[in-house]
Enzyme design. Sequence first.
Site, PDB file in Angstrom:
ATOM      1  N   SER A 141      -9.028  15.162  31.118  1.00 18.08           N
ATOM      2  CA  SER A 141      -8.581  13.773  31.194  1.00 18.08           C
ATOM      3  C   SER A 141      -7.172  13.716  31.780  1.00 18.08           C
ATOM      4  O   SER A 141      -6.395  14.670  31.642  1.00 18.08           O
ATOM      5  CB  SER A 141      -8.567  13.141  29.802  1.00 18.08           C
ATOM      6  OG  SER A 141      -7.951  11.864  29.824  1.00 18.08           O
ATOM      7  N   TYR A 154      -5.986  14.050  21.077  1.00 17.89           N
ATOM      8  CA  TYR A 154      -6.834  13.935  22.256  1.00 17.89           C
ATOM      9  C   TYR A 154      -6.163  14.534  23.497  1.00 17.89           C
ATOM     10  O   TYR A 154      -6.740  15.402  24.168  1.00 17.89           O
ATOM     11  CB  TYR A 154      -7.185  12.465  22.505  1.00 17.89           C
ATOM     12  CG  TYR A 154      -8.177  12.269  23.637  1.00 17.89           C
ATOM     13  CD1 TYR A 154      -9.534  12.492  23.432  1.00 17.89           C
ATOM     14  CD2 TYR A 154      -7.745  11.880  24.906  1.00 17.89           C
ATOM     15  CE1 TYR A 154     -10.443  12.332  24.471  1.00 17.89           C
ATOM     16  CE2 TYR A 154      -8.650  11.713  25.941  1.00 17.89           C
ATOM     17  CZ  TYR A 154      -9.996  11.946  25.721  1.00 17.89           C
ATOM     18  OH  TYR A 154     -10.884  11.788  26.766  1.00 17.89           O
TER      19      TYR A 154
END
Length: 258
Positions: A141, A154
């Site tokens: 990401s 995350y």
Amino acid sequence: MTRKRTALVTGASAGLGAEFARQLAADGYNLVLVARRRDKLDALAADLRQQYGCDVQIETADLADPAAPRTLFDALAAREITVDFLVNNAGVAGSDLLTDRDWGEHQAFFQLMMLAVAELCHLFIPPMRERGFGRVINVASVAGRIPRSGGCNYGPSKAYLIALSEDLAVTLHGSGVKVCALCPGYTHTDFHSTAGLQDMKDAMPGFLWYDADVVVREGLRGVEKGKPVYLSGRLYRWVDPLFQSLLTRRLFRVASRH
């Protein structure tokens, strides 16, 4: 006769995983689809078989379970299924490292987001190298490219996937096996609604968002080009050099203190 190649996709029941399955089937791959939701996998598999005439195998597994990667590998080996293309896509938004007090929940997150990916690479890449062909996409990401204030789980987990993919790509150079960390920005999938982030998504400007088919198409192109890290979306490719500058990273740190 030449053996038809097989792609294994984790988190295949929806979102980017389902789109990877569609595009790989269209490229001529047979498929192994892995996720927790059997009904979703059955529906997707039926559609892919009808549309592309490919063989689709289904494996239900929860990769937050430490035993799952080896169980999956052994099950495929017992059925003599050779994996040529591995897409590590399974993931969740995760909990807040500091405010959520159930450590077991964090351990399950780390297992799913990092340890399972590392173990699947550990299991499936050496046979690829022996055969002289393999492709691996680890779905990371943009969040793994810049430190920021927040849940502290995350982004760091995705930063690990980026670092892992870069090391694997260097190690495997010239072997016929290519590894890429695909780094999407904001993507139209069910990820945000599932994670309870739909209000955040609705409040954000549309130009930040890309469709799943674009992200997957660019990821497949990136790994074929031998890119160890590939930012999906023209906007994110433009701003990533800014994210990586020392000045910008200092500004992010200063802003997080206020």
